[in-house]
Design a protein around this motif. Structure first.
Motif, PDB file in Angstrom:
ATOM      1  N   TYR A 568      50.914 -41.499 -12.142  1.00  0.00           N
ATOM      2  CA  TYR A 568      51.894 -42.541 -11.830  1.00  0.00           C
ATOM      3  C   TYR A 568      52.200 -42.497 -10.337  1.00  0.00           C
ATOM      4  O   TYR A 568      52.378 -41.418  -9.761  1.00  0.00           O
ATOM      5  CB  TYR A 568      53.180 -42.307 -12.627  1.00  0.00           C
ATOM      6  N   TYR A 569      52.228 -43.668  -9.733  1.00  0.00           N
ATOM      7  CA  TYR A 569      52.572 -43.761  -8.312  1.00  0.00           C
ATOM      8  C   TYR A 569      53.679 -44.789  -8.147  1.00  0.00           C
ATOM      9  O   TYR A 569      53.721 -45.792  -8.857  1.00  0.00           O
ATOM     10  CB  TYR A 569      51.358 -44.215  -7.494  1.00  0.00           C
ATOM     11  N   ILE A 570      54.546 -44.520  -7.181  1.00  0.00           N
ATOM     12  CA  ILE A 570      55.589 -45.511  -6.884  1.00  0.00           C
ATOM     13  C   ILE A 570      55.149 -46.281  -5.644  1.00  0.00           C
ATOM     14  O   ILE A 570      54.857 -45.684  -4.598  1.00  0.00           O
ATOM     15  CB  ILE A 570      56.946 -44.824  -6.685  1.00  0.00           C
ATOM     16  N   LEU A 571      55.045 -47.590  -5.781  1.00  0.00           N
ATOM     17  CA  LEU A 571      54.485 -48.408  -4.713  1.00  0.00           C
ATOM     18  C   LEU A 571      55.546 -48.687  -3.642  1.00  0.00           C
ATOM     19  O   LEU A 571      56.599 -49.266  -3.931  1.00  0.00           O
ATOM     20  CB  LEU A 571      53.961 -49.720  -5.291  1.00  0.00           C
ATOM     21  N   LYS A 594      69.077 -43.113  -2.242  1.00  0.00           N
ATOM     22  CA  LYS A 594      69.459 -44.524  -2.236  1.00  0.00           C
ATOM     23  C   LYS A 594      68.773 -45.242  -1.077  1.00  0.00           C
ATOM     24  O   LYS A 594      68.788 -44.770   0.055  1.00  0.00           O
ATOM     25  CB  LYS A 594      70.989 -44.631  -2.110  1.00  0.00           C
ATOM     26  N   ARG A 595      68.155 -46.368  -1.386  1.00  0.00           N
ATOM     27  CA  ARG A 595      67.428 -47.189  -0.417  1.00  0.00           C
ATOM     28  C   ARG A 595      66.294 -46.423   0.264  1.00  0.00           C
ATOM     29  O   ARG A 595      65.880 -46.743   1.373  1.00  0.00           O
ATOM     30  CB  ARG A 595      68.376 -47.763   0.649  1.00  0.00           C
ATOM     31  N   LEU A 596      65.833 -45.345  -0.386  1.00  0.00           N
ATOM     32  CA  LEU A 596      64.638 -44.661   0.112  1.00  0.00           C
ATOM     33  C   LEU A 596      63.525 -44.871  -0.905  1.00  0.00           C
ATOM     34  O   LEU A 596      63.768 -44.801  -2.107  1.00  0.00           O
ATOM     35  CB  LEU A 596      64.893 -43.152   0.256  1.00  0.00           C
ATOM     36  N   VAL A 597      62.325 -45.135  -0.436  1.00  0.00           N
ATOM     37  CA  VAL A 597      61.182 -45.286  -1.335  1.00  0.00           C
ATOM     38  C   VAL A 597      60.939 -43.966  -2.049  1.00  0.00           C
ATOM     39  O   VAL A 597      60.814 -42.925  -1.414  1.00  0.00           O
ATOM     40  CB  VAL A 597      59.930 -45.703  -0.543  1.00  0.00           C
ATOM     41  N   HIS A 598      60.903 -44.001  -3.391  1.00  0.00           N
ATOM     42  CA  HIS A 598      60.734 -42.772  -4.153  1.00  0.00           C
ATOM     43  C   HIS A 598      59.285 -42.330  -4.182  1.00  0.00           C
ATOM     44  O   HIS A 598      58.376 -43.144  -4.045  1.00  0.00           O
ATOM     45  CB  HIS A 598      61.223 -42.971  -5.583  1.00  0.00           C
ATOM     46  N   VAL A 599      59.112 -41.043  -4.384  1.00  0.00           N
ATOM     47  CA  VAL A 599      57.762 -40.483  -4.391  1.00  0.00           C
ATOM     48  C   VAL A 599      57.608 -39.555  -5.597  1.00  0.00           C
ATOM     49  O   VAL A 599      58.489 -38.737  -5.869  1.00  0.00           O
ATOM     50  CB  VAL A 599      57.498 -39.681  -3.086  1.00  0.00           C
ATOM     51  N   VAL A 600      56.491 -39.688  -6.314  1.00  0.00           N
ATOM     52  CA  VAL A 600      56.226 -38.799  -7.452  1.00  0.00           C
ATOM     53  C   VAL A 600      55.513 -37.558  -6.921  1.00  0.00           C
ATOM     54  O   VAL A 600      54.496 -37.660  -6.235  1.00  0.00           O
ATOM     55  CB  VAL A 600      55.330 -39.487  -8.495  1.00  0.00           C
ATOM     56  N   ASP A 601      56.075 -36.401  -7.228  1.00  0.00           N
ATOM     57  CA  ASP A 601      55.397 -35.149  -6.871  1.00  0.00           C
ATOM     58  C   ASP A 601      54.331 -34.885  -7.942  1.00  0.00           C
ATOM     59  O   ASP A 601      54.647 -34.468  -9.054  1.00  0.00           O
ATOM     60  CB  ASP A 601      56.440 -34.023  -6.838  1.00  0.00           C
ATOM     61  N   GLN A 602      53.069 -35.173  -7.595  1.00  0.00           N
ATOM     62  CA  GLN A 602      51.990 -35.116  -8.596  1.00  0.00           C
ATOM     63  C   GLN A 602      51.825 -33.725  -9.201  1.00  0.00           C
ATOM     64  O   GLN A 602      51.350 -33.575 -10.327  1.00  0.00           O
ATOM     65  CB  GLN A 602      50.655 -35.602  -8.006  1.00  0.00           C
ATOM     66  N   SER A 603      52.224 -32.686  -8.451  1.00  0.00           N
ATOM     67  CA  SER A 603      52.036 -31.343  -8.994  1.00  0.00           C
ATOM     68  C   SER A 603      53.069 -31.022 -10.072  1.00  0.00           C
ATOM     69  O   SER A 603      52.865 -30.166 -10.912  1.00  0.00           O
ATOM     70  CB  SER A 603      52.117 -30.302  -7.873  1.00  0.00           C
ATOM     71  N   LYS A 604      54.210 -31.736 -10.042  1.00  0.00           N
ATOM     72  CA  LYS A 604      55.240 -31.484 -11.058  1.00  0.00           C
ATOM     73  C   LYS A 604      55.155 -32.454 -12.236  1.00  0.00           C
ATOM     74  O   LYS A 604      55.655 -32.187 -13.317  1.00  0.00           O
ATOM     75  CB  LYS A 604      56.632 -31.647 -10.430  1.00  0.00           C
ATOM     76  N   ALA A 623      53.065 -47.742 -10.682  1.00  0.00           N
ATOM     77  CA  ALA A 623      51.681 -48.054 -11.064  1.00  0.00           C
ATOM     78  C   ALA A 623      51.131 -46.905 -11.885  1.00  0.00           C
ATOM     79  O   ALA A 623      51.366 -45.734 -11.570  1.00  0.00           O
ATOM     80  CB  ALA A 623      50.831 -48.259  -9.829  1.00  0.00           C
ATOM     81  N   LYS A 624      50.398 -47.260 -12.961  1.00  0.00           N
ATOM     82  CA  LYS A 624      49.777 -46.255 -13.817  1.00  0.00           C
ATOM     83  C   LYS A 624      48.277 -46.406 -13.640  1.00  0.00           C
ATOM     84  O   LYS A 624      47.733 -47.487 -13.874  1.00  0.00           O
ATOM     85  CB  LYS A 624      50.176 -46.533 -15.257  1.00  0.00           C
ATOM     86  N   VAL A 625      47.609 -45.356 -13.208  1.00  0.00           N
ATOM     87  CA  VAL A 625      46.170 -45.461 -12.960  1.00  0.00           C
ATOM     88  C   VAL A 625      45.461 -44.238 -13.510  1.00  0.00           C
ATOM     89  O   VAL A 625      46.083 -43.217 -13.833  1.00  0.00           O
ATOM     90  CB  VAL A 625      45.859 -45.577 -11.447  1.00  0.00           C
ATOM     91  N   SER A 626      44.143 -44.341 -13.627  1.00  0.00           N
ATOM     92  CA  SER A 626      43.360 -43.184 -14.049  1.00  0.00           C
ATOM     93  C   SER A 626      42.123 -43.077 -13.179  1.00  0.00           C
ATOM     94  O   SER A 626      41.489 -44.085 -12.856  1.00  0.00           O
ATOM     95  CB  SER A 626      42.952 -43.338 -15.510  1.00  0.00           C
ATOM     96  N   GLY A 627      41.810 -41.850 -12.787  1.00  0.00           N
ATOM     97  CA  GLY A 627      40.625 -41.600 -11.981  1.00  0.00           C
ATOM     98  C   GLY A 627      40.698 -42.276 -10.619  1.00  0.00           C
ATOM     99  O   GLY A 627      39.694 -42.662 -10.047  1.00  0.00           O
ATOM    100  N   GLN A 628      41.908 -42.422 -10.111  1.00  0.00           N
ATOM    101  CA  GLN A 628      42.084 -43.199  -8.885  1.00  0.00           C
ATOM    102  C   GLN A 628      43.320 -42.661  -8.184  1.00  0.00           C
ATOM    103  O   GLN A 628      44.283 -42.252  -8.827  1.00  0.00           O
ATOM    104  CB  GLN A 628      42.308 -44.657  -9.314  1.00  0.00           C
ATOM    105  N   ARG A 629      43.254 -42.636  -6.845  1.00  0.00           N
ATOM    106  CA  ARG A 629      44.401 -42.177  -6.071  1.00  0.00           C
ATOM    107  C   ARG A 629      44.958 -43.354  -5.308  1.00  0.00           C
ATOM    108  O   ARG A 629      44.209 -44.097  -4.683  1.00  0.00           O
ATOM    109  CB  ARG A 629      43.912 -41.136  -5.055  1.00  0.00           C
TER     110      ARG A 629
END
Ligand SMILES: Cc1cc2nc3c(=O)[nH]c(=O)nc-3n(C[C@H](O)[C@H](O)[C@H](O)COP(=O)(O)O)c2cc1C
Ligand code: FES
Lengths: 643, 149
Positions: A568-571, A594-604, A623-629
């Motif tokens: 999952y990525y936050i656009l 607040k008002r900051l673009v969020h980021v998913v920590d892929q390792s967690k 965004a939900k993706v597979s086999g893609q960064r």
């Protein structure tokens, strides 16, 4: 009932039944039929029924209200039919209690048949603005023989069944020698509808020839194949058809005692069977001296206790005897040594219902439907991602495309067709290249699937084929009774591999191993549960090879189903920094403010998908993706001021 | 013998093949098969306790621990699978705080898996006690169990 009725001849019973049916069918009162099979009930049919009764009482309208079985358009449940005297019956779909009350007011009181709510008319005559029910795309290609009464007669009223020709097949069989009955069934070309398609007449002949004064007849109503509900519908909508078939079979093979082995998950079917059996006794259609012919037969209901393998005939017999439901090697075949070591004949619900109609209308009439080697009609349960789900009956030889597209209306929600699964856990997954195959025993077997009992499940682009195969193996592995090693150990090993592959830990050589295991299990298992368990895997490997490769080599699941293979990525151009996903993430894997673009920590991230579920649709920032960064900032940055 | 049990068993006296119907009748009465009941059944049929257990454990219908007051059954059949029942199972597991096959500590709910109710045309399906809920979503499932005490 009293002795007098015990002594009635069949002709007398018939005229009595006809009087009752005519009074119902030609009644000068309005009639309301509520589809109250299990499917109707789950959609709220009993609330509708209550409203109908309340409204009629409140308005002082004298009408007949009957609960009927399922006419097959399950996707439009609850269904209600209204007939006014001298008019055709009008069928309404998606009826809520409010609509039911409205229909009573509009049609019964004010004579407006509400064409806007109607599905179609049944019977003679027309009503302006309402098409014929059987002209509908879902119904037009169908040939309804087994299902002819479902949704039309009162299933608990034996007189309805008899008035429409019921038990006349049995009465006919009483005038025939057993050999003649068997010959008639052979001529009809009927093959067992329980899955294997064994010729019914031949099976009866074996049992008929077995010597012994005590023989058993079993109706297999276990219907353990998940995704199939044909037998349930027939038992709920027309139980006497099956029981008449049992009487005929018993006459042919010389059985003295019958069992209906019905799964406990079908409480309504069990109730209908109990009522039907007691009505038969009222008319001396069961007992020591049936219809004064000297033929003796009785029927007992056995409730299953939740084991798929008990649908297999030798396991079923063990279960009737009160043992663990484990299959045993054949021979001896049940026809030689079955229940308590006595000759036994086992037939499926639909096979027996077909037997009744064959004796009523003749083998030639029946055999005009279907193909050379697969005669007659077959019921199918349409389910999964198909637009019009429900129960259908078609002549054998029809193509999968006609079933899925013409009758079923194609894939639901405008999605892309991916696969069709026939035959349940013992069957196979076919792809779009098979859609023009005719549905008959041989063709489906050649394609690696089976006809099975009649479940047809459509899967769309959102189904991962590898996970689908894993799903079936999970089922067969859990249901393997454990008696023979190939099935017990083999299904476990196959499942282990499939679990690894769907978890993103597939390895080179896994596909070869699956093939090897599949062969060993198929050839070495004691019963057909193991013998057919590899089918879903073998067919998916054959027709959807690319999806396996993709999982194993590229660690990619294009259907976005396998949890470990999706990210999952936050656009950044969509995120508004609203903090909703951040607060809801169960593992604290989202950074931001607040008002900051969020980021998913892929390792967690545990790939649970909560962020996607909670992100407000107007942002659509996950965004939900597979086999893609997807390239996104590594740390939260301010939301761009333009927004 | 426990009187309640004696009453359940009486109709089966001398009838062949009645172990499974007996287990079903006893479970219908008591809600599960306590060890004492298994012992009584064994005695009644003049077979060993291990034979009774052997049969009872083979079938998924039978349970040996006291069930909750309500049973939530989730269909894991093929049609329900294709229609996304796994998400509903997760939602229920999360809401009830137990896994499939377990009972909530307050003995309110059991959560069980079933392989098809034959209601596939309206899948996904869950059944709460005897009420069949069709076309369930995770939200609808949570709502369906919220009204039970
Ligand atoms: C694992 C397994 C499950 C089965 N389940 C059923 C079932 O639920 N209903 C059924 O009629 N036949 C089932 N069968 C097929 C039966 O063994 C048997 O062939 C059938 O009842 C015979 O009836 P027919 O000749 O009328 O088809 C199953 C077979 C296997 C191997
Ligand atoms: S697959 Fe769920 S009800 Fe049949």
């Amino acid at each position: 009932m009293n002795r007098l009725e015990d002594a009635m001849t069949f002709e007398e019973i018939q005229s009595l039944a006809k009087v009752e049916w005519e009074a119902f069918d030609r009644s000068d009162r309005p009639r309301i039929l509520v589809g109250a099979a299990t499917c109707g009930r789950s959609a709220g049919a009993l609330d509708v029924l209550q409203t109908v009764n309340d409204e009629l009482a409140r308005r002082g309208i004298d009408a007949t209200v009957v609960q009927v079985g399922c006419i097959g358009l399950c996707y439009l449940e609850p269904l209600v039919d209204i007939t006014k005297p001298g008019r055709p019956r009008i069928c309404y779909g998606n009826v809520t209690p409010e609509i039911a009350a409205q229909l009573i007011e509009d049609y019964l009181v004010n004579d407006n048949p509400r064409p806007d709510l109607a599905l179609g008319t049944i019977g003679e005559g027309a009503v302006e603005g309402i098409p014929g029910f059987f002209e509908q795309p879902m119904l037009k290609p169908q040939v309804r023989i087994i299902l002819r009464h479902c949704g039309t007669i009162d299933p608990v009223n034996i007189n309805h069944y008899i008035a429409l020709g019921g038990y006349s097949g049995f009465a006919q069989s009483l005038k025939m020698r057993p050999e003649e009955i068997i010959e008639e069934i052979k001529r009809s070309g009927l093959r067992g509808r329980g899955g294997a398609g064994f010729p019914t007449g031949l099976k009866w002949e074996f049992c008929h020839r077995s010597t012994g004064s005590e023989k058993y007849l079993v109706c297999n109503a276990d219907e353990g194949d998940p995704g199939a509900f044909m037998n349930r519908s027939v038992l709920e909508g027309d139980p006497h058809a099956v029981l008449e078939g049992m009487l005929i079979a018993a006459r042919a093979i010389g059985a003295t005692h019958g069992y209906v082995y019905c799964r406990a998950e079908y409480p309504l079917a069990l109730e209908r069977l109990r009522i039907a059996i007691s009505r038969m006794k009222d008319y001396a259609l069961l007992g020591e001296d049936i219809l004064g012919s000297g033929f003796a037969f009785d029927i007992e209901i056995k409730e299953g206790a939740g084991a798929f393998v008990c649908g297999e005939e030798t396991a079923l017999m063990a279960s009737i005897e009160g043992q663990r439901g484990m299959p045993r090697p054949r021979p001896p075949f049940p026809a030689q040594a079955g229940i308590w070591g006595k000759p036994t004949n086992i037939n499926n619900v639909e096979t027996l219902a077909a037997v009744a109609v064959i004796l009523q209308r003749g083998a030639d009439w029946y055999a005009q439907h279907g193909t050379e080697s697969s005669k007659g009609t077959k019921t199918f349960a349409l389910a999964g991602k198909i637009r019009r789900t429900g129960l259908i009956e078609v002549p054998l030889g029809i193509t999968l495309r006609e079933i899925i597209y013409d009758i079923g209306g194609g894939v639901a929600d405008d999605k892309q067709f991916k696969a069709v699964q026939t035959g349940g856990p013992s069957g196979g997954c076919l792809s779009s290249e098979h859609l023009d195959l005719p549905v008959d025993y041989e063709t489906l077997a050649q394609a690696g699937s089976i006809m099975g009992s009649g479940g047809i499940i459509v899967a769309d682009e959102d189904t991962c084929i590898v996970d689908f195969a894993r799903f079936f193996l999970t089922f067969t592995q859990a249901e393997s009774c454990g008696k023979c090693a190939p099935c017990r150990v083999g299904t476990r090993k196959m499942l282990d591999i499939l679990e690894r592959v769907t978890q993103g830990e597939g390895r080179d050589g896994d596909i070869d191993k699956l093939h090897q295991l599949a062969e060993t299990i198929r050839d070495g298992s004691l019963c057909a549960l193991g013998g057919t368990a590899p089918n879903p895997v073998l067919t998916t490997l054959r027709y959807f090879h690319g999806e396996y490769e993709e999982h194993i080599k590229d660690k990619r699941c294009s259907a976005l189903v396998c949890k470990n293979l999706v990210s999952y990525y936050i656009l950044p151009d969509k995120c508004q920094g609203c903090m909703i996903c951040l607060r809801n993430c169960p593992v604290g894997a989202i950074k931001g403010g607040k008002r900051l673009v969020h980021v998913v920590d892929q390792s967690k991230c545990t790939h649970c998908g909560t962020c996607l579920d909670v992100c407000p649709p107007r942002f659509g920032a996950v965004a939900k993706v597979s086999g893609q960064r997807i390239e996104v900032p590594e740390e939260p940055i301010p939301v761009s001021p333009s927004k | 013998m426990n009187e309640e049990l004696a009453e359940v068993l009486a109709p089966y006296r001398g009838r062949r093949g009645s172990l499974i119907p007996i287990l079903q009748a006893v479970q219908a009465k008591l809600g599960y098969l306590p060890e004492e009941a298994v012992a009584e059944i064994a005695q009644f049929l003049a077979i060993s306790k291990s034979e009774v257990f052997g049969v009872a454990t083979f079938y998924s219908q039978f349970r040996f621990t006291k069930p909750g007051r309500h049973t939530v059954k989730v269909c894991l059949g093929t049609s329900c699978y294709v229609r996304g029942v796994s998400q509903i199972m997760s939602a229920l597991e999360q809401t009830l705080g137990i896994e499939a096959g377990q009972t909530t500590p307050d003995l309110k709910f059991n959560l069980e898996r079933v392989a098809c109710f034959g209601c596939c045309a309206l899948s996904p399906i869950i059944v709460v006690d005897d009420t069949v809920c069709s076309r369930v979503t995770p939200e609808k499932a949570k709502q369906a169990i919220s009204s039970y005490e």
